[in-house]
Motif scaffolding. Structure first.
Motif, PDB file in Angstrom:
ATOM      1  N   SER A 128       8.453   2.587   2.312  1.00  0.00           N
ATOM      2  CA  SER A 128       9.312   2.014   1.266  1.00  0.00           C
ATOM      3  C   SER A 128       8.517   1.757  -0.004  1.00  0.00           C
ATOM      4  CB  SER A 128       9.939   0.708   1.762  1.00  0.00           C
ATOM      5  OG  SER A 128      10.682   0.913   2.932  1.00  0.00           O
ATOM      6  N   LEU A 129       7.781   2.750  -0.432  1.00  0.00           N
ATOM      7  CA  LEU A 129       6.906   2.584  -1.584  1.00  0.00           C
ATOM      8  C   LEU A 129       7.703   2.307  -2.849  1.00  0.00           C
ATOM      9  CD1 LEU A 129       4.305   5.272  -0.654  1.00  0.00           C
ATOM     10  CD2 LEU A 129       3.745   2.931  -1.314  1.00  0.00           C
ATOM     11  N   LYS A 130       7.129   1.455  -3.676  1.00  0.00           N
ATOM     12  CA  LYS A 130       7.733   1.068  -4.941  1.00  0.00           C
ATOM     13  C   LYS A 130       6.850   1.560  -6.088  1.00  0.00           C
ATOM     14  CE  LYS A 130       9.423  -3.240  -2.867  1.00  0.00           C
ATOM     15  NZ  LYS A 130       9.433  -4.721  -2.977  1.00  0.00           N
ATOM     16  N   LEU A 131       7.445   1.607  -7.268  1.00  0.00           N
ATOM     17  CA  LEU A 131       6.686   2.037  -8.437  1.00  0.00           C
ATOM     18  C   LEU A 131       5.442   1.180  -8.626  1.00  0.00           C
ATOM     19  CD1 LEU A 131       9.563   2.684 -10.997  1.00  0.00           C
ATOM     20  CD2 LEU A 131       8.285   4.375  -9.678  1.00  0.00           C
ATOM     21  N   GLU A 132       5.570  -0.102  -8.353  1.00  0.00           N
ATOM     22  CA  GLU A 132       4.452  -1.019  -8.564  1.00  0.00           C
ATOM     23  C   GLU A 132       3.348  -0.895  -7.522  1.00  0.00           C
ATOM     24  OE1 GLU A 132       7.710  -1.795  -8.347  1.00  0.00           O
ATOM     25  OE2 GLU A 132       8.008  -3.680  -7.236  1.00  0.00           O
ATOM     26  N   ASP A 133       3.548  -0.056  -6.510  1.00  0.00           N
ATOM     27  CA  ASP A 133       2.492   0.194  -5.533  1.00  0.00           C
ATOM     28  C   ASP A 133       1.502   1.249  -6.022  1.00  0.00           C
ATOM     29  OD1 ASP A 133       4.963  -0.046  -2.940  1.00  0.00           O
ATOM     30  OD2 ASP A 133       3.471  -1.556  -3.500  1.00  0.00           O
ATOM     31  N   ALA A 134       1.796   1.904  -7.111  1.00  0.00           N
ATOM     32  CA  ALA A 134       0.905   2.937  -7.622  1.00  0.00           C
ATOM     33  C   ALA A 134      -0.426   2.326  -8.036  1.00  0.00           C
ATOM     34  CB  ALA A 134       1.550   3.637  -8.814  1.00  0.00           C
ATOM     35  N   ALA A 135      -1.505   2.905  -7.546  1.00  0.00           N
ATOM     36  CA  ALA A 135      -2.848   2.375  -7.811  1.00  0.00           C
ATOM     37  C   ALA A 135      -3.865   3.279  -7.128  1.00  0.00           C
ATOM     38  CB  ALA A 135      -2.975   0.946  -7.272  1.00  0.00           C
ATOM     39  N   VAL A 136      -5.121   2.985  -7.375  1.00  0.00           N
ATOM     40  CA  VAL A 136      -6.186   3.558  -6.555  1.00  0.00           C
ATOM     41  C   VAL A 136      -6.420   2.596  -5.394  1.00  0.00           C
ATOM     42  CG1 VAL A 136      -8.584   4.282  -6.448  1.00  0.00           C
ATOM     43  CG2 VAL A 136      -7.238   4.711  -8.516  1.00  0.00           C
ATOM     44  N   TYR A 137      -6.376   3.130  -4.206  1.00  0.00           N
ATOM     45  CA  TYR A 137      -6.528   2.314  -2.998  1.00  0.00           C
ATOM     46  C   TYR A 137      -7.934   2.508  -2.430  1.00  0.00           C
ATOM     47  CZ  TYR A 137      -1.617   1.078  -2.836  1.00  0.00           C
ATOM     48  OH  TYR A 137      -0.389   0.547  -3.114  1.00  0.00           O
ATOM     49  N   TYR A 138      -8.512   1.383  -2.025  1.00  0.00           N
ATOM     50  CA  TYR A 138      -9.859   1.384  -1.475  1.00  0.00           C
ATOM     51  C   TYR A 138      -9.868   0.723  -0.103  1.00  0.00           C
ATOM     52  CZ  TYR A 138     -11.325   2.122  -6.325  1.00  0.00           C
ATOM     53  OH  TYR A 138     -11.484   2.607  -7.601  1.00  0.00           O
ATOM     54  N   CYS A 139     -10.599   1.301   0.824  1.00  0.00           N
ATOM     55  CA  CYS A 139     -10.883   0.593   2.052  1.00  0.00           C
ATOM     56  C   CYS A 139     -12.261  -0.051   1.919  1.00  0.00           C
ATOM     57  CB  CYS A 139     -10.823   1.507   3.269  1.00  0.00           C
ATOM     58  SG  CYS A 139     -12.063   2.815   3.319  1.00  0.00           S
ATOM     59  N   ALA A 140     -12.462  -1.098   2.682  1.00  0.00           N
ATOM     60  CA  ALA A 140     -13.709  -1.836   2.611  1.00  0.00           C
ATOM     61  C   ALA A 140     -14.029  -2.405   3.978  1.00  0.00           C
ATOM     62  CB  ALA A 140     -13.615  -2.951   1.571  1.00  0.00           C
ATOM     63  N   ALA A 141     -15.307  -2.615   4.211  1.00  0.00           N
ATOM     64  CA  ALA A 141     -15.759  -3.138   5.493  1.00  0.00           C
ATOM     65  C   ALA A 141     -16.806  -4.216   5.262  1.00  0.00           C
ATOM     66  CB  ALA A 141     -16.342  -2.015   6.353  1.00  0.00           C
ATOM     67  N   ASP A 142     -16.730  -5.239   6.071  1.00  0.00           N
ATOM     68  CA  ASP A 142     -17.740  -6.298   6.001  1.00  0.00           C
ATOM     69  C   ASP A 142     -17.684  -7.130   7.264  1.00  0.00           C
ATOM     70  OD1 ASP A 142     -19.534  -7.245   3.518  1.00  0.00           O
ATOM     71  OD2 ASP A 142     -19.057  -8.962   4.797  1.00  0.00           O
ATOM     72  N   ARG A 143     -18.712  -7.906   7.472  1.00  0.00           N
ATOM     73  CA  ARG A 143     -18.725  -8.818   8.614  1.00  0.00           C
ATOM     74  C   ARG A 143     -17.926 -10.095   8.310  1.00  0.00           C
ATOM     75  NH1 ARG A 143     -22.625  -7.487  12.476  1.00  0.00           N
ATOM     76  NH2 ARG A 143     -23.919  -5.706  11.865  1.00  0.00           N
ATOM     77  N   ARG A 144     -17.592 -10.283   7.048  1.00  0.00           N
ATOM     78  CA  ARG A 144     -16.746 -11.414   6.660  1.00  0.00           C
ATOM     79  C   ARG A 144     -15.279 -10.968   6.674  1.00  0.00           C
ATOM     80  NH1 ARG A 144     -20.418 -12.410   1.441  1.00  0.00           N
ATOM     81  NH2 ARG A 144     -20.409 -10.139   1.662  1.00  0.00           N
TER      82      ARG A 144
END
Length: 124
Positions: A87-103
């Motif tokens: 159900s993507l919306k116009l406002e979902d447009a962006a560059v998406y990043y995954c990230a990893a950490d122990r926190r």
């Protein structure tokens, strides 16, 4: 440290779906030791929290803006985390990043390991 490589993304119409993938390599550490998160950044805006996954998929939390539409999942055998976006919306447009950490954090500054980013474009 863990190296993260993203795939997926692209152009989709509003209301459609996309799935992003983030695969981690055990470069000096074990992928399963890390909590995972997804962030996004639209032009001119700060990087914002989308969702996070406790290591081994024990639990997830999501930003209010995507709750009920986005789902994070984990394939341990493939060292891969997915972000299913429905159900993507116009406002979902962006560059998406995954990230990893122990926190287990919602703050991007708390994450030391990042994917390269992938563009999600939503058209009307």
């Amino acid at each position: 440290q863990v190296r993260l490589v993203q795939s997926g993304g692209g152009l989709v119409q509003a209301g459609g779906s996309l799935r992003l993938s983030c695969t981690g390599s055990d470069s000096g550490d074990t992928f399963s030791n890390y909590h995972m998160a997804w962030f996004r950044q639209a032009p001119g805006k700060e990087r914002e929290f989308v969702g996070r996954l406790w290591r081994n998929g024990y639990m997830t939390t999501y930003a209010d803006s995507v709750k009920g539409r986005f789902t994070i999942s984990l394939d341990n055998a493939k060292n891969t985390v997915y972000l299913q976006m429905d159900s993507l919306k116009l406002e979902d447009a962006a560059v998406y990043y995954c990230a990893a950490d122990r926190r287990y954090s919602i703050r991007p500054t708390d994450y030391d390991n990042w994917g390269q980013g992938t563009q999600v474009t939503v058209s009307s």
